[in-house]
Design a protein around this motif. Structure first.
Motif, short mmCIF file in Angstrom:
data_model
loop_
_atom_site.label_atom_id
_atom_site.label_comp_id
_atom_site.label_asym_id
_atom_site.label_seq_id
_atom_site.Cartn_x
_atom_site.Cartn_y
_atom_site.Cartn_z
N GLY A 1 5.40 0.63 1.89
CA GLY A 1 6.11 1.02 0.84
C GLY A 1 6.93 2.25 1.25
N ASP A 2 7.56 2.45 2.39
CA ASP A 2 8.36 3.54 2.81
C ASP A 2 9.59 3.24 3.19
N SER B 1 5.33 9.83 8.11
CA SER B 1 4.33 8.81 8.56
C SER B 1 3.01 9.34 8.93
N LYS B 2 2.07 8.54 8.46
CA LYS B 2 0.65 8.85 8.43
C LYS B 2 -0.06 8.78 9.45
N PRO C 1 1.14 -1.22 0.08
CA PRO C 1 0.06 0.11 0.12
C PRO C 1 0.95 1.27 -0.02
N GLU D 1 4.31 8.43 -1.32
CA GLU D 1 5.57 7.99 -1.40
C GLU D 1 6.55 7.79 -2.60
N PHE E 1 0.78 5.60 -0.13
CA PHE E 1 0.04 6.99 0.07
C PHE E 1 1.07 7.98 0.05
N ARG F 1 -3.16 6.77 17.34
CA ARG F 1 -3.54 5.48 17.04
C ARG F 1 -3.53 4.39 18.07
N ASP G 1 -2.91 4.50 -2.63
CA ASP G 1 -4.37 4.86 -2.01
C ASP G 1 -4.63 6.19 -2.02
N1 UDP Z 1 -0.45 4.14 3.69
C1 UDP Z 1 -1.66 3.97 2.99
N2 UDP Z 1 -2.84 4.70 3.08
C2 UDP Z 1 -2.84 5.62 4.15
C3 UDP Z 1 -1.80 5.46 5.18
C4 UDP Z 1 -0.84 4.83 4.77
O1 UDP Z 1 -1.52 3.09 1.81
O2 UDP Z 1 -4.09 6.06 4.44
C5 UDP Z 1 0.72 3.30 3.51
C6 UDP Z 1 1.83 4.20 3.39
O3 UDP Z 1 2.15 4.79 2.41
C7 UDP Z 1 2.94 3.10 3.75
C8 UDP Z 1 2.16 2.22 4.97
O4 UDP Z 1 0.71 2.33 4.51
O5 UDP Z 1 3.39 2.52 2.85
C9 UDP Z 1 2.48 2.68 6.07
O6 UDP Z 1 2.34 3.85 6.42
P1 UDP Z 1 3.17 4.78 7.35
O7 UDP Z 1 4.57 4.45 7.09
O8 UDP Z 1 2.65 6.13 7.33
O9 UDP Z 1 2.99 4.01 8.89
P2 UDP Z 1 4.15 3.87 10.02
O10 UDP Z 1 5.26 2.98 9.50
O11 UDP Z 1 4.27 5.04 10.52
O12 UDP Z 1 3.31 2.88 10.87
#
Ligand code: UDP
Ligand code: MG
Length: 314
Positions: free
Chosen positions: A99-100, A208-209, A14, A18, A16, A214, A47
């Protein structure tokens, strides 16, 4: 080439916003999958990105047949991205990663090996902890509590790096933030889960989203999962027990007050009267809610229960 070369593995990612990470991730993925004896399809789910993500994906899609891109109309959240990816995936095994660049594609073979050993779900464990203190500590507490309450012994429920046998994801209904609990839902459905250690890298590009919020929603989701896995098929057992308990206490209080009335005492001024009536009515309400839940379940399509069957010998 042997039979194994026909074996298909789907990787679902997924994304978003990136755009900076995609070209690097693609190179890393390519290095890994080119050297493995399986067929791969790599499914990026965009997404609803507002940056250049989709164009980056288009580029790699035109370079490499194995790259598939699903574009959402808008940002629907990670659960929905997984749902879209899972329903498109055709592989025997399905691997997810973020995808990050926080997950290292080099670890993909670990997941495939465990699935080949026969496990249904392989859960990554970022054993070095997740980044900053403020994220690490709540994450640890969250995992401990989840593990204790659900009885599923994993260290890192929220690790995005996971592997599944296709049956597991095929009929999964995930929405909201429930994707974090897929291993629990899987265990409750009788699938076997194993854990593998993975490295965790800090995010270089993008942001980070998810924030600290959370962890609050995380516990609410945990409540949902506990409820769904324990009482989904017998809600009256939960609501009814609470209801009977409350009504019983209320009933005792009212009975006691009634005996006082019989002895000629006035009870209109007693707070106990309010408590008794309150508990009694609350109890009846709990029981009614349970009955309504039972009616809703009764409308459910029970053909889904064929998922319970692992195999049939005839
Ligand atoms: N992502 C997504 N939709 C969203 C939020 C996040 O597809 O609404 C994807 C984002 O691009 C990433 C993955 O989900 O590939 C995890 O997100 P993030 O790195 O922000 O989360 P964290 O690693 O901080 O938990
Ligand atoms: Mg991340």
């Amino acid at each position: 080439m042997g039979e194994e070369s026909k074996f298909l593995v789907s990787v679902v990612i997924p994304v978003f916003n990136e755009d900076k990470n995609i070209p690097i991730l693609y190179e890393k993925l390519k290095n890994v999958v080119d050297n493995l004896p399986y067929n791969f399809e790599i499914i990026f789910v965009d997404d609803g990105s507002e940056d250049n993500t989709f164009n980056e994906l288009k580029k790699i899609n035109s370079l490499d047949k194995r790259i598939k891109v699903i574009k959402h109309r808008r940002n629907f959240g990670k659960a929905s991205a997984y749902s879209s990816g899972f329903s498109y995936a055709r592989g025997e095994f399905v691997i997810t990663l973020d995808g990050d660049l926080q997950d290292e594609p080099k670890e993909i073979p670990k997941f495939i090996d465990k699935l080949k050993e026969g496990y249904d779900v392989v859960n990554g464990w970022k054993y070095k902890g997740k980044g900053k203190f403020l994220k690490r500590v709540p994450s640890k507490i969250f995992n401990r509590i989840t593990s204790y309450l659900t009885g599923v012994k994993l260290h890192d429920f929220n690790c995005p790096f996971k592997g599944y046998r296709r049956e597991v994801v095929e009929n999964l209904r995930i929405y909201g933030d429930l994707y974090r609990f897929i291993p629990i839902i899987a265990v409750k459905r009788g699938f076997c889960v194993v854990e593998v250690k993975v490295e965790n890298y800090p995010r270089k590009y993008g942001y980070s989203k998810y924030g600290i919020k959370r962890f609050v929603t995380g516990f609410l989701d945990l409540l949902t999962v506990l409820f769904l896995t324990k009482f989904a098929n017998s809600p009256l057992h939960l609501y009814g027990s609470v209801g009977i308990f409350l009504s019983f206490i209320g009933g005792l209080i009212l009975f006691h007050l009634f005996t006082l009335v019989l002895r000629g005492e006035g009870i209109g001024h007693r707070p106990l009267l309010i408590l008794g009536v309150l508990l009694f009515i609350l109890g009846i309400q709990f029981i009614s809610v349970g009955l309504i839940c039972e009616m809703i379940i009764n409308t459910k399509d029970f053909t889904r229960d064929k998922l319970n069957i692992k195999e049939i010998l005839e």
